[in-house]
Design an enzyme around this catalytic site. Structure first.
Site, PDB file in Angstrom:
ATOM      1  N   GLU A 189      27.246 -26.533  -3.690  1.00 50.45           N
ATOM      2  CA  GLU A 189      27.874 -25.554  -4.940  1.00 50.45           C
ATOM      3  C   GLU A 189      26.797 -25.390  -5.898  1.00 50.45           C
ATOM      4  OE1 GLU A 189      32.148 -24.451  -4.661  1.00 50.45           O
ATOM      5  OE2 GLU A 189      32.105 -26.647  -5.047  1.00 50.45           O
TER       6      GLU A 189
ATOM      7  N   HIS B 297      31.081 -28.718 -13.161  1.00 47.31           N
ATOM      8  CA  HIS B 297      31.891 -28.036 -12.142  1.00 47.31           C
ATOM      9  C   HIS B 297      32.939 -29.250 -11.948  1.00 47.31           C
ATOM     10  CE1 HIS B 297      33.606 -26.280  -9.077  1.00 47.31           C
ATOM     11  NE2 HIS B 297      33.314 -27.024  -7.980  1.00 47.31           N
TER      12      HIS B 297
ATOM     13  N   HIS C 169      37.241 -30.433 -10.435  1.00 45.43           N
ATOM     14  CA  HIS C 169      38.740 -30.142  -9.955  1.00 45.43           C
ATOM     15  C   HIS C 169      39.703 -31.004 -10.519  1.00 45.43           C
ATOM     16  CE1 HIS C 169      35.873 -30.361  -5.734  1.00 45.43           C
ATOM     17  NE2 HIS C 169      35.364 -29.163  -6.472  1.00 45.43           N
TER      18      HIS C 169
END
Lengths: 240, 240, 240, 240
Positions: free
Chosen positions: A81, A100, A102
């Site tokens: 990613e 980035h 989660h």
């Protein structure tokens, strides 16, 4: 390839610390990543190779061009990613670092109609609330990963001029004018999400968020607020 | 009896690590267990003797046949619920490892009508949601434990071809094509449950889960995703 | 006074460990206490002097008669609520250990109409649900503390033949046939409370609790279940 | 300037410990502060320079007059919100210590109509519930910080004779007759908030809080309750 100069020592140190701090605060687990724009070349960013953030050392850092091609030869894999990073750096010259993640508290805000809004000054950078990136609009049915340049560009577009973008069924991405600011925003975006859920429950949906003007005034005042906790966080992760 | 060959060293190491990792992430507490199918004989599985997972060492591992009879002589007790493991290995040749746990976030999904569904790609393996095993349907009024072969077989049937089965008033069982995959699934099933509860509250019941096709695409792509966090987790439990 | 024999060494060890384990699991904080009935004299119980449970050593243990008078001369203070212990030992000859705590997850169940009921087998000892002690019924307006024999006797009456009693605006008290059982019950009563709150939210109030018969069957089967986690817990608190 | 005598050694020790304890219990993070009124001069208070509470040492303590001017010469920065402390000391001669924090569990109670009320005796000091300071009433649109004397005075007025005041979109401030009492109140106000949210959810808004008379009786009885956990907490933060 071999013309990439070394990253400034302070940035290398901050990038490794950022990886560890994000892990310490459960913003990333064994997944997620943070990058920095190269101080010597704005068309290069530096990020770890494919590795759990908590394990990253200076030897694991790799320079990429803004198309997210690695600029050194190596047998290692890279984060699939990485286009999230490259495509944001392309359209946001003000951004020097991208996270980035989660982070669990943020996931509910990407899969419901509830809006992530600042519950207190610490997360004033959330302003009028981040947009949600719906990957289906660009990619249709996917494996959810932003693993092509067009998907990265679509994400960057939804981010716009903001500090944060939520990603439906996936996570979130934050940017900053420095590694420390991007890390600060990741930590407090997640903190805000956890508090906001509770506030909405406590108030049966009626909550007084920061007024956009209050958020802006705090943000303007506290340009360097993101640097304040750094020494404390370094100690938390054993780096000070 | 004495003809059982030793387990491959890598599996022994992973099995002990799996016990400790599950304990570290509060998937098991002093109860719960993880097993692996023997690499040298598919009709044998290996699991700790009756012991808290966090205390398991190589000396505590015992081979069992698929009827869950121990294949070595020992004065030690065994987990009374080992039939969960044996009966699943019987009907699921693809399964190489089984985790049984009472992870708190999963309990509510076994005792309400809410369905456990993937909130993000990390738990794509939940697909269209695990079934719930209601022990009363097979055993009537019991002490809740799956401590006979028929109860284990009934559980295996409710699991079907899935990765996970919830157990009403009890816990859950996950399977994998490796120890690492079973552990990964246990960790992220619990994580998903915690996030899903919050999302349902935040969205007043309206939540956008992964589309089954998205879940399948991620699962197919990420065959080895379960292996990625392993090195990080080994360090967390002091084994790396 | 000087005729009290020493407590059996195993009980001293368990009592100190029980203090530390309850603290480790946030069942007690700097407040709360655990006692054991004396093995040599059923009319004596032993408990720490007025001290945070996490700091208790063998030197801090004091024998009390069942009227909660200390049986040694000392300049130390005692827990003002020791009557909880003495009055329960008086009317419950089966009880060998008592825990009193303010565990946060249990507080909501003492101040609302929701009933604490077993969500899984681990807390089967909750049976059909503990009663709630309302101190106003006996004491009118008080400072909430059970610091007299009549208040302790009233609490013991509300406990009845049960394992647990909740205390409105205060906490809870658990009993056991051993220190290990009382500690086990305190740990899993709190765990059950946390899970039950989530289940009620997830199911909008509709939850399948253990059937009383299931709870009884598990309780009968698992007489020694409370002993199973002890070795694990000793390691957690640095005593093994 | 140089006439400020040193703080009593016990107060210095407690102030440093208070900083670390508040950090340990997540009452403050890298932000927030605690002060003490000078034992030798009631018109002086002592607080750390601009620093994360977890990093404060004796060398970082600075005396301020009640207008919040530093009384030593130094190149260091100070907390911009020190007026919270100075203005409260001006109007509350009974107050010897002030804590200002952004403890997450307290934030929802400052931005909704829910009232923070004592769920158990441990937080009896909350009495009939703290007021909420709305900075807009005094300052209109601000950056949310209490960084002037008039804003501090307005906050002190909303605090009134109480122990605690919530601050909309910001945090809370607690006072005490000692450092230990102010720290105790901060810890248990946050604990109460977390429990109260759960109780309101569990009881669908119907909760039996402490009767004001019960709260008052406990408060009167337990003058020194705040001192009880101190030794335990010192050990938690490595100071005993």
């Amino acid at each position: 390839m071999l013309t990439v100069p070394p990253l400034a020592p302070g940035l290398t140190t901050d990038l490794i610390a950022g990886n560890k701090i994000l892990y310490h605060f459960d913003i990333v687990d064994a997944f997620g990543h943070i990058s920095v724009r190269h101080d010597a070349d704005p068309n290069v960013y530096v990020m770890a190779r494919h590795l759990a953030p908590g394990l990253v050392t200076a030897d694991d850092l790799v320079p990429f061009d803004l198309d997210s091609n690695p600029l050194i030869e190596t047998s290692h894999r890279f984060y699939s990613e990485r286009y999230i990073h490259g495509e944001i750096y392309k359209v946001r010259p003000d951004v020097q670092s991208v996270v980035h993640c989660h982070a669990p508290p943020l996931i509910p805000f990407g899969i419901t109609k509830a809006k992530l809004l600042p519950v207190y000054h610490m997360s004033a950078f959330l302003g009028t609330g981040p947009n949600v990136f719906e990957i289906r609009e660009t990619g249709g049915m996917t494996n959810m990963l932003v693993r092509t340049a067009p998907l990265g560009a679509a994400l960057a577009k939804v981010l716009g001029a903001d500090t944060t973008v939520l990603m439906r069924g996936h996570g979130a991405t934050m940017v900053g004018s420095s590694i420390r600011e991007a890390v600060y925003r990741a930590v407090y975006a997640a903190q805000n999400a956890a508090i906001e859920l509770q506030a909405l429950q406590l108030g049966n949906g009626e909550v007084t968020f920061l007024d956009p003007q209050e958020a802006e005034l705090y943000d303007r005042y506290s340009g360097e607020v993101a640097h304040r906790p750094w020494n404390m966080w370094l100690r938390e992760v054993g780096l000070a």
